[in-house]
Structures are given as structure tokens and as C-alpha cells.
Design a protein around this motif. Structure first.
Motif, PDB file in Angstrom:
ATOM      1  N   ASN A 160       0.840  -1.186   0.000  1.00 42.66           N
ATOM      2  CA  ASN A 160       0.000   0.000   0.000  1.00 42.66           C
ATOM      3  C   ASN A 160       0.881   1.244   0.000  1.00 42.66           C
ATOM      4  N   LEU A 161       0.745   2.046  -1.038  1.00 42.62           N
ATOM      5  CA  LEU A 161       1.565   3.238  -1.165  1.00 42.62           C
ATOM      6  C   LEU A 161       0.847   4.445  -0.593  1.00 42.62           C
ATOM      7  N   PRO A 162       1.571   5.343   0.034  1.00 42.55           N
ATOM      8  CA  PRO A 162       0.924   6.536   0.602  1.00 42.55           C
ATOM      9  C   PRO A 162       0.306   7.394  -0.486  1.00 42.55           C
ATOM     10  N   ALA A 163      -0.846   8.000  -0.171  1.00 44.09           N
ATOM     11  CA  ALA A 163      -1.536   8.876  -1.118  1.00 44.09           C
ATOM     12  C   ALA A 163      -1.381  10.336  -0.744  1.00 44.09           C
ATOM     13  N   SER A 164      -0.706  10.592   0.397  1.00 48.45           N
ATOM     14  CA  SER A 164      -0.606  11.965   0.865  1.00 48.45           C
ATOM     15  C   SER A 164       0.605  12.125   1.766  1.00 48.45           C
ATOM     16  N   ILE A 165       1.130  13.340   1.813  1.00 43.71           N
ATOM     17  CA  ILE A 165       2.158  13.691   2.806  1.00 43.71           C
ATOM     18  C   ILE A 165       1.617  14.797   3.713  1.00 43.71           C
ATOM     19  N   ALA A 166       0.289  14.804   3.904  1.00 49.55           N
ATOM     20  CA  ALA A 166      -0.327  15.783   4.799  1.00 49.55           C
ATOM     21  C   ALA A 166       0.347  15.708   6.163  1.00 49.55           C
ATOM     22  N   GLY A 167       0.614  16.853   6.738  1.00 49.87           N
ATOM     23  CA  GLY A 167       1.325  16.908   8.011  1.00 49.87           C
ATOM     24  C   GLY A 167       2.791  17.200   7.867  1.00 49.87           C
ATOM     25  N   ALA A 168       3.300  17.174   6.630  1.00 50.81           N
ATOM     26  CA  ALA A 168       4.707  17.536   6.423  1.00 50.81           C
ATOM     27  C   ALA A 168       4.925  18.977   6.888  1.00 50.81           C
ATOM     28  N   PRO A 169       5.958  19.235   7.683  1.00 53.03           N
ATOM     29  CA  PRO A 169       6.139  20.580   8.244  1.00 53.03           C
ATOM     30  C   PRO A 169       6.175  21.692   7.207  1.00 53.03           C
ATOM     31  N   ILE A 219      10.557   9.426   2.513  1.00 53.34           N
ATOM     32  CA  ILE A 219      11.543   8.471   3.041  1.00 53.34           C
ATOM     33  C   ILE A 219      12.121   8.915   4.387  1.00 53.34           C
ATOM     34  N   GLY A 220      11.601  10.014   4.933  1.00 57.21           N
ATOM     35  CA  GLY A 220      12.019  10.431   6.265  1.00 57.21           C
ATOM     36  C   GLY A 220      13.357  11.116   6.325  1.00 57.21           C
ATOM     37  N   VAL A 221      13.710  11.835   5.261  1.00 56.87           N
ATOM     38  CA  VAL A 221      14.964  12.578   5.203  1.00 56.87           C
ATOM     39  C   VAL A 221      14.640  14.064   5.326  1.00 56.87           C
ATOM     40  N   PRO A 222      15.467  14.851   6.040  1.00 57.42           N
ATOM     41  CA  PRO A 222      15.173  16.283   6.182  1.00 57.42           C
ATOM     42  C   PRO A 222      15.009  16.987   4.839  1.00 57.42           C
ATOM     43  N   VAL A 223      14.111  17.936   4.796  1.00 58.50           N
ATOM     44  CA  VAL A 223      13.846  18.722   3.592  1.00 58.50           C
ATOM     45  C   VAL A 223      14.649  20.011   3.652  1.00 58.50           C
ATOM     46  N   ASP A 224      15.436  20.251   2.617  1.00 58.82           N
ATOM     47  CA  ASP A 224      16.231  21.475   2.554  1.00 58.82           C
ATOM     48  C   ASP A 224      15.551  22.554   1.715  1.00 58.82           C
ATOM     49  N   ASP A 225      15.163  22.203   0.506  1.00 51.24           N
ATOM     50  CA  ASP A 225      14.570  23.164  -0.420  1.00 51.24           C
ATOM     51  C   ASP A 225      13.191  22.686  -0.840  1.00 51.24           C
ATOM     52  N   VAL A 226      12.320  23.641  -1.101  1.00 57.60           N
ATOM     53  CA  VAL A 226      10.981  23.329  -1.576  1.00 57.60           C
ATOM     54  C   VAL A 226      10.830  23.922  -2.971  1.00 57.60           C
ATOM     55  N   ASP A 227      10.768  23.046  -3.975  1.00 57.79           N
ATOM     56  CA  ASP A 227      10.596  23.471  -5.362  1.00 57.79           C
ATOM     57  C   ASP A 227       9.144  23.275  -5.764  1.00 57.79           C
ATOM     58  N   ILE A 228       8.647  24.199  -6.565  1.00 58.80           N
ATOM     59  CA  ILE A 228       7.236  24.220  -6.933  1.00 58.80           C
ATOM     60  C   ILE A 228       7.111  24.211  -8.451  1.00 58.80           C
ATOM     61  N   LEU A 267       4.558  22.064   4.539  1.00 56.18           N
ATOM     62  CA  LEU A 267       3.237  22.427   4.036  1.00 56.18           C
ATOM     63  C   LEU A 267       2.548  23.445   4.931  1.00 56.18           C
ATOM     64  N   ALA A 268       2.883  23.430   6.220  1.00 52.65           N
ATOM     65  CA  ALA A 268       2.269  24.364   7.168  1.00 52.65           C
ATOM     66  C   ALA A 268       3.042  25.666   7.303  1.00 52.65           C
ATOM     67  N   ASP A 269       4.140  25.782   6.590  1.00 53.18           N
ATOM     68  CA  ASP A 269       4.976  26.984   6.668  1.00 53.18           C
ATOM     69  C   ASP A 269       4.237  28.164   6.030  1.00 53.18           C
ATOM     70  N   PRO A 270       3.977  29.235   6.771  1.00 57.35           N
ATOM     71  CA  PRO A 270       3.267  30.385   6.196  1.00 57.35           C
ATOM     72  C   PRO A 270       3.972  30.969   4.983  1.00 57.35           C
ATOM     73  N   ALA A 271       5.316  30.925   4.959  1.00 59.24           N
ATOM     74  CA  ALA A 271       6.050  31.449   3.804  1.00 59.24           C
ATOM     75  C   ALA A 271       5.712  30.640   2.556  1.00 59.24           C
ATOM     76  N   PHE A 272       5.642  29.326   2.684  1.00 54.11           N
ATOM     77  CA  PHE A 272       5.262  28.464   1.565  1.00 54.11           C
ATOM     78  C   PHE A 272       3.818  28.721   1.150  1.00 54.11           C
ATOM     79  N   GLN A 273       2.933  28.822   2.118  1.00 49.07           N
ATOM     80  CA  GLN A 273       1.528  29.015   1.808  1.00 49.07           C
ATOM     81  C   GLN A 273       1.274  30.329   1.079  1.00 49.07           C
TER      82      GLN A 273
END
Length: 395
Positions: A2-11, A44-53, A13-19
Motif C-alpha cells: 500500500n503506497l501513501p496517497a498523501s504527505i499531509a502533516g509535512a512541516p 523516506i524520512g529525510v530532512p527537507v532542505d529546499d521546496v521546489d514548486i 506544508l504548514a509553513d506560512p512562507a510556503f503558503q
């Protein structure tokens, strides 16, 4: 599975700068999704450095919208559809969906599209072509989620086509396996990389150097470099190839000492022809200076393997160089350093030297060669004595 369908809760995503960036871009029917490393690393549980859109909006439209929202737009790659948006002081690369019109093995001429699947298929590896909506919902047009979770670095579509679009993808194939892969390298991708390795000669040394910096510092560098060496790919990048066996022993010894080796130490261990390394990888002056210092002190320590020489290295070059030199020296001698030497190289913080030109001039020395020679002699005696604290507290 069963593969995940979402990464809801990823920090992120809640960043106001990103939003704020997403809200500015998603107007008039345009969509924006996170793509690449942020999605892969979250899975895979590795820290996120950059967020590309990625977005359906053209780059000029992106720039106008984010500027109107009070954000800063920097046209860092507008010809290829990329606007760097600065929100709350943090950069977000926003790139319009693209299709390749022409490729020459180094650069591409692109057209902007609204086709998410087409945009995914032009990317390099499946694990880098997973998209996430602002609420975390995942879109996986090329099967990247399963590959990311399995540690399978796999080209999208035909590896030969992907590599011929940009020969740097050969190095990225090894670099991504070193960072995210598990087990053996993908056989189809490896075969294509070996067959097309002549294309590496067409790449700039700056691009090669950027990839190699990331590769040699990755957790799985030894495995990737070993295969590169066995297939002659490494010899196309480094003069004389690479001393992969030495590199492996140096990295392994540092890990047993529960310490981490930096980039310069790893390159010093890997280089066969150190004098040509800076040109091959376009190293900075600082990087080259550190590599030379590590190699020079490794020779000094290997000749004696004593506390005085290690202490000299710490005083003259600092703990990072001293520790790296000690590890290289130990590997050269085929022996493990004592814990006393390890602690000395890593932890020793020498006090301020009491040997100064001002004190010698009080004794009657005048500026010149004799004063310099006496300074060096007395400092050497001070270091040999264990760097005692100056009882007079300085000048």
C-alpha cells in the motif's frame, strides 16, 4: 504494498512562507504543486532542505502575481521557466511545466505547457517526479513513490534518451544512488550510463564538480564510486581515476571513530593525482588549500604517529584538518590510531601562544630573519611541551 496517497502533516506544508507563495501563484485556474526533493525526502524520512514548486502559470505571470502579493521575484532561470520567489526571507523555486523541444546533451530548449504528465516524463528519475498539492495529496505519474520507498534510483522511460538529453544525468545517477539508493544499482540505468560515458567529456568542469561534491559526501559514496571506478567512468572525471580502496578505508575508519569527514578530507583520500584535482573539479581556493594541508600533515603524522605531530597539526591548521590528516596517516600505515591521538586531533583547543614577536623584541631581537627563526623555534618547543597556558596571560 500500500503506497501513501498523501504527505499531509509535512512541516513545510504548514509553513506560512510556503503558503503565501502557493496562494499567490494559484489564481485564475492555475495550479501549483511541490515537486522533487521535498516530496521524495518527506516520503523516506529525510530532512527537507529546499521546496521546489511546479505550476501551470507562465513565468511572467508567476513574477507578476507574487510581486503583487508583496513577495520578491528573482528571474534566476526565466528562459527555462524558473522564478525564484523570496517569501519571509526564504527562496522557493517556482518553475512552469515544460516540454523539451531540443536537447544537445548539455542544454535544452523548452516550451511551457499545462501538461503535468509530460512535465514528469522529461525529468530524470522516477523518485524526483512525484508531485504534492498544497494539502499534501500526491500525484505519481511515473511510479516514483514505490521507487523512492524501495531505494530504487530508476530513470524515467528509456535511460538512453534521458542521458542523451543531458549527460550530467550519468553522474546524477551515481550521486542519487549514493544518497538514496539501496542494494545494487539499477541494471538498465547502469548499462546506459556505461555505454554513453563518452558524453561526460562534453560537460563543463563546474557542473561535474558540483555533482562530485555531493556524491563523495553521500552516505553510499563508497558503493557508487566503486562501480564508477570499475566501469572507467571515474577516470573520465578525476585525473588518474580514484583511489577508491583508500577512500573506503578512510571513511570506514572515521566512522569507527564516530566522527564525520568533510568534503576536503574525502577528496584528499580519493585523489590519485592531487595536483590536478582543483582543475578537474573546479575547486575553490579554500577547498584546494584544505586538501593540500590535509595531505601535507598526513605525511608528517604518518612518519611519526605521535602526539607532538598531531598537536602541531591542530595548532597550525585546526581540528578538522588534524583529524582528517590523522585518519589518512593511519590508513597509510595500516593501523588504527589510539584514542588519545583521536581525542587530541578532534578535541584539543590550544591556548593562545605565549610566543610573540613583541616579547622577543623586548629581549633584544629586531625584525628580520633571526627574529622569525627564533619565533618558529620557540613555538615548536611550546607545542612539544604540550602547549602550556601562558602564566603571564599574553603580551
Amino acid at each position: 504494498m500500500n503506497l501513501p496517497a498523501s504527505i499531509a502533516g509535512a512541516p513545510f506544508l504548514a509553513d506560512p512562507a510556503f503558503q503565501r507563495v502557493i496562494a499567490a501563484v494559484e489564481q485564475d485556474g492555475d495550479r501549483a504543486r511541490v515537486v522533487g526533493g521535498a516530496v521524495r525526502n518527506t516520503l523516506i524520512g529525510v530532512p527537507v532542505d529546499d521546496v521546489d514548486i511546479a505550476t501551470t502559470a507562465p513565468p511572467e505571470t508567476v513574477a507578476a502575481r507574487v510581486t503583487a502579493a508583496g513577495l520578491k521575484a528573482v528571474p534566476t532561470g526565466i528562459a527555462h521557466g524558473t522564478i525564484t520567489v523570496v517569501s519571509s526571507g526564504r527562496p522557493f523555486e517556482v518553475t512552469t511545466l515544460r516540454a523539451d523541444l531540443e536537447t544537445d546533451g548539455r542544454h535544452a530548449v523548452v516550451a511551457f505547457t499545462r501538461d503535468w504528465v509530460g512535465d514528469a516524463r522529461r525529468r530524470d528519475f522516477t523518485m524526483n517526479a512525484i508531485y504534492a498539492d498544497a494539502d499534501g495529496g500526491l500525484h505519481d505519474p511515473v511510479g516514483g513513490i514505490a521507487d523512492a520507498l524501495a531505494g530504487h534510483v530508476r530513470f524515467i522511460g528509456d535511460p538512453v534518451e534521458r542521458i542523451e538529453e543531458d549527460y550530467l544525468r550519468i553522474l546524477r545517477f551515481f550521486r542519487f544512488h549514493a544518497g538514496y539508493g539501496r542494494g545494487a544499482l539499477d541494471a538498465v540505468g547502469l548499462d546506459a550510463s556505461v555505454r554513453l560515458q563518452d558524453g561526460i567529456d562534453r560537460l563543463s568542469r563546474e557542473r561535474i564538480g558540483a555533482e562530485m561534491r555531493k556524491l563523495v559526501t553521500a552516505a553510499g559514496a563508497v558503493v557508487a564510486l566503486t562501480v564508477m571506478d570499475e566501469t572507467s567512468i571515474l577516470a573520465r572525471i578525476l585525473p588518474g581515476g580514484g583511489a577508491v580502496g583508500r577512500f573506503s578505508r578512510v571513511v570506514g575508519l572515521a566512522e569507527r571513530c564516530e566522527r564525520t569527514l568533510g568534503l576536503e578530507a574525502r577528496l584528499a583520500a580519493l585523489a590519485v593525482e592531487r595536483q590536478r584535482l582543483a582543475e578537474a573539479l573546479r575547486l575553490s581556493g579554500r577547498e584546494n588549500k584544505l586538501i593540500e594541508a590535509i595531505a601535507r600533515w598526513a605525511e608528517e603524522i604518518a612518519a611519526r604517529m605521535d602526539e607532538t605531530t598531531v598537536r602541531f597539526a591542530v595548532v597550525r591548521e585546526g581540528n578538522e584538518v588534524a583529524f582528517a590528516a590523522l585518519i589518512l596517516a593511519a590508513v597509510h600505515r595500516g593501523e588504527e590510531p589510539t584514542m588519545d591521538l583521536i581525542r587530541l586531533a578532534w578535541d584539543f583547543k590550544p591556548p593562545r601562544s605565549p610566543v610573540t614577536a613583541a616579547r622577543l623584541m623586548v629581549e633584544g631581537y629586531v625584525p628580520g630573519p633571526l627574529l622569525g627563526a627564533e619565533l618558529r623555534r620557540r613555538e615548536a618547543a611550546w607545542i612539544a611541551a604540550g602547549c602550556p597556558v601562558d602564566p603571564f596571560g599574553g603580551d
